[in-house]
Design an enzyme around this catalytic site. Sequence first.
Site, PDB file in Angstrom:
ATOM      1  N   ARG A  78      24.103 -37.713  45.237  1.00 33.70           N
ATOM      2  CA  ARG A  78      24.691 -38.907  45.849  1.00 33.70           C
ATOM      3  C   ARG A  78      25.567 -38.371  46.979  1.00 33.70           C
ATOM      4  O   ARG A  78      26.323 -37.435  46.776  1.00 33.70           O
ATOM      5  CB  ARG A  78      25.493 -39.686  44.820  1.00 33.70           C
ATOM      6  CG  ARG A  78      24.599 -40.082  43.630  1.00 33.70           C
ATOM      7  CD  ARG A  78      25.266 -41.027  42.683  1.00 33.70           C
ATOM      8  NE  ARG A  78      24.566 -41.043  41.396  1.00 33.70           N
ATOM      9  CZ  ARG A  78      23.550 -41.846  41.094  1.00 33.70           C
ATOM     10  NH1 ARG A  78      23.099 -42.697  41.987  1.00 33.70           N
ATOM     11  NH2 ARG A  78      22.991 -41.794  39.907  1.00 33.70           N
ATOM     12  N   GLY A 123      19.780 -41.382  41.381  1.00 31.08           N
ATOM     13  CA  GLY A 123      19.412 -40.887  40.052  1.00 31.08           C
ATOM     14  C   GLY A 123      17.968 -40.410  40.041  1.00 31.08           C
ATOM     15  O   GLY A 123      17.116 -41.013  40.689  1.00 31.08           O
ATOM     16  N   GLU A 131      23.524 -51.449  28.997  1.00 31.66           N
ATOM     17  CA  GLU A 131      24.929 -51.047  29.223  1.00 31.66           C
ATOM     18  C   GLU A 131      25.699 -52.060  30.075  1.00 31.66           C
ATOM     19  O   GLU A 131      26.912 -52.163  29.960  1.00 31.66           O
ATOM     20  CB  GLU A 131      24.990 -49.647  29.863  1.00 31.66           C
ATOM     21  CG  GLU A 131      24.261 -49.538  31.177  1.00 31.66           C
ATOM     22  CD  GLU A 131      24.243 -48.114  31.741  1.00 31.66           C
ATOM     23  OE1 GLU A 131      23.427 -47.862  32.637  1.00 31.66           O
ATOM     24  OE2 GLU A 131      25.035 -47.277  31.289  1.00 31.66           O
ATOM     25  N   ASP A 159      18.014 -48.427  44.858  1.00 34.38           N
ATOM     26  CA  ASP A 159      18.469 -49.408  45.854  1.00 34.38           C
ATOM     27  C   ASP A 159      19.463 -48.824  46.856  1.00 34.38           C
ATOM     28  O   ASP A 159      19.427 -49.139  48.044  1.00 34.38           O
ATOM     29  CB  ASP A 159      19.031 -50.665  45.177  1.00 34.38           C
ATOM     30  CG  ASP A 159      20.190 -50.373  44.244  1.00 34.38           C
ATOM     31  OD1 ASP A 159      20.372 -49.199  43.841  1.00 34.38           O
ATOM     32  OD2 ASP A 159      20.924 -51.313  43.897  1.00 34.38           O
ATOM     33  N   ASP A 192      14.862 -52.202  39.348  1.00 35.24           N
ATOM     34  CA  ASP A 192      15.764 -53.211  39.926  1.00 35.24           C
ATOM     35  C   ASP A 192      15.523 -53.438  41.420  1.00 35.24           C
ATOM     36  O   ASP A 192      16.398 -53.938  42.121  1.00 35.24           O
ATOM     37  CB  ASP A 192      17.236 -52.802  39.678  1.00 35.24           C
ATOM     38  CG  ASP A 192      17.564 -51.451  40.275  1.00 35.24           C
ATOM     39  OD1 ASP A 192      16.637 -50.741  40.735  1.00 35.24           O
ATOM     40  OD2 ASP A 192      18.748 -51.084  40.284  1.00 35.24           O
ATOM     41  N   LYS A 203      15.537 -60.541   5.467  1.00 38.76           N
ATOM     42  CA  LYS A 203      15.342 -59.414   6.382  1.00 38.76           C
ATOM     43  C   LYS A 203      16.337 -58.315   6.017  1.00 38.76           C
ATOM     44  O   LYS A 203      17.530 -58.591   5.877  1.00 38.76           O
ATOM     45  CB  LYS A 203      15.623 -59.908   7.798  1.00 38.76           C
ATOM     46  CG  LYS A 203      14.885 -59.198   8.846  1.00 38.76           C
ATOM     47  CD  LYS A 203      14.985 -59.998  10.148  1.00 38.76           C
ATOM     48  CE  LYS A 203      14.360 -59.289  11.291  1.00 38.76           C
ATOM     49  NZ  LYS A 203      13.234 -58.462  11.034  1.00 38.76           N
ATOM     50  N   ARG A 254      22.782 -51.125  34.276  1.00 41.29           N
ATOM     51  CA  ARG A 254      24.086 -51.721  34.605  1.00 41.29           C
ATOM     52  C   ARG A 254      23.919 -53.109  35.190  1.00 41.29           C
ATOM     53  O   ARG A 254      24.674 -54.009  34.903  1.00 41.29           O
ATOM     54  CB  ARG A 254      24.835 -50.843  35.602  1.00 41.29           C
ATOM     55  CG  ARG A 254      25.401 -49.630  34.957  1.00 41.29           C
ATOM     56  CD  ARG A 254      26.643 -49.105  35.650  1.00 41.29           C
ATOM     57  NE  ARG A 254      26.943 -47.818  35.089  1.00 41.29           N
ATOM     58  CZ  ARG A 254      26.527 -46.673  35.609  1.00 41.29           C
ATOM     59  NH1 ARG A 254      25.846 -46.665  36.732  1.00 41.29           N
ATOM     60  NH2 ARG A 254      26.812 -45.539  35.023  1.00 41.29           N
ATOM     61  N   ASP A 288      15.314 -48.015  36.686  1.00 39.21           N
ATOM     62  CA  ASP A 288      15.908 -49.340  36.413  1.00 39.21           C
ATOM     63  C   ASP A 288      14.996 -50.531  36.679  1.00 39.21           C
ATOM     64  O   ASP A 288      15.273 -51.632  36.214  1.00 39.21           O
ATOM     65  CB  ASP A 288      17.184 -49.521  37.243  1.00 39.21           C
ATOM     66  CG  ASP A 288      18.275 -48.551  36.816  1.00 39.21           C
ATOM     67  OD1 ASP A 288      18.285 -48.177  35.634  1.00 39.21           O
ATOM     68  OD2 ASP A 288      19.105 -48.163  37.664  1.00 39.21           O
ATOM     69  N   ALA A 309       2.066 -35.691  46.130  1.00 42.74           N
ATOM     70  CA  ALA A 309       1.168 -36.507  46.953  1.00 42.74           C
ATOM     71  C   ALA A 309       1.571 -36.445  48.426  1.00 42.74           C
ATOM     72  O   ALA A 309       0.711 -36.314  49.305  1.00 42.74           O
ATOM     73  CB  ALA A 309       1.187 -37.959  46.459  1.00 42.74           C
ATOM     74  N   THR A 348      13.121 -45.206  40.660  1.00 42.35           N
ATOM     75  CA  THR A 348      14.286 -45.438  39.798  1.00 42.35           C
ATOM     76  C   THR A 348      13.790 -45.945  38.453  1.00 42.35           C
ATOM     77  O   THR A 348      12.821 -46.714  38.404  1.00 42.35           O
ATOM     78  CB  THR A 348      15.267 -46.451  40.420  1.00 42.35           C
ATOM     79  OG1 THR A 348      16.227 -46.838  39.427  1.00 42.35           O
ATOM     80  CG2 THR A 348      14.570 -47.719  40.914  1.00 42.35           C
TER      81      THR A 348
END
Length: 320
Positions: free
Chosen positions: A72, A11, A222, A103, A129, A213, A171, A127, A22, A125
């Site tokens: 991908r 992604g 997600e 990853d 992660d 409230k 995810r 994420d 760079a 990424t």
Amino acid sequence: MKRIAFLTSGGDSPGMNAAIRAVVRCGIAEGMEVYGVHRGYEGLLAGDFVRMYRSDVGDILHRGGTILKTARSRHFMEPGGAAKAIEVMGTLGIEGLVVMGGDGSMRGACTLVEAGFPVMFLPCTIDNDLAYTDYTIGFDTAVNTVLDAISKIRDTSSAHERVTIVEVMGRESGDIALYAGMAGGAEIVLTPERKPMLSYVYNKVLAGLNRGKLHSIIINAEGSGIASDALEADIESHTGKETRTVVLSYLQRGGSPSAQDRILATFCGAKAIELLKNGEKGCAIGQKDGKIFAMDLFEAAACTKEPDMSLYELIEVLSM
Ligand code: ATP
């Protein structure tokens, strides 16, 4: 090392272009010939390389996405994929590679290093992660994009006295939800690492209503395991409060990278060139405690991350 290549894979993430700039400019400054590979590992197998000069990376620092395109690649994951890629690079005289991705792209980089080819990996990424680094390139921009959406949603949620569920990407990692939820003052944050019962959610909304409230914001990653439409119906039926869902989806991937992502990408790109110049064989580059560092690629790929429960606890306290 005289001739190197680089690619963007998986992604896209804001800051990839800053990293490309760079790598190209630092590589050329070290006397290297630098080649960009189109469409990630797919382009690597197809020999889709382009020589890049300083001026090719002008005016891209502020742009999201990646000028090299990303993809991908199933073919690269097939047996012999890495060997074929190394053969292609061999015919072009490429001696080292910089891989920018998440990853999956890091696992792809490991197969090349295993087969004896030098690769430097940059964590790109949204994420966040990748456990070996505190932050990934693109995460800060994605959090700011979600935050901007939450601020706008908060206005209308308050005007209509509604509950709004904001569904964000993640995810397997709840970091976007958690950080944007904290910065945006969300009442509830649901993530893959912490999946409360549905009853917890509507009881918390009810408790807020009882305290006077008038509106609530819920951030749902997600991968939380709770579908936003089911959550919406459940909250409405248990609280009687009008509830709406906003799915931010790919909006979170694009946009001009934040200063933090540009700086991280630039330092990481420069570090990759330094390591290739020094003859390193397989490293992952990242940021720990505010400092740019590199570690063995396989050790980095084996790192695992424990969720920071103190963030959840603080959100809980602040939204009481
Ligand atoms: P993001 O999670 O941000 O979308 P990513 O890099 O994790 O990025 P993936 O689609 O998981 O995205 O991986 C990108 C590419 O890396 C895959 O299409 C594939 O070509 C390669 N790849 C992934 N896993 C492996 C693996 N185990 N071995 C070899 N190559 C791999």
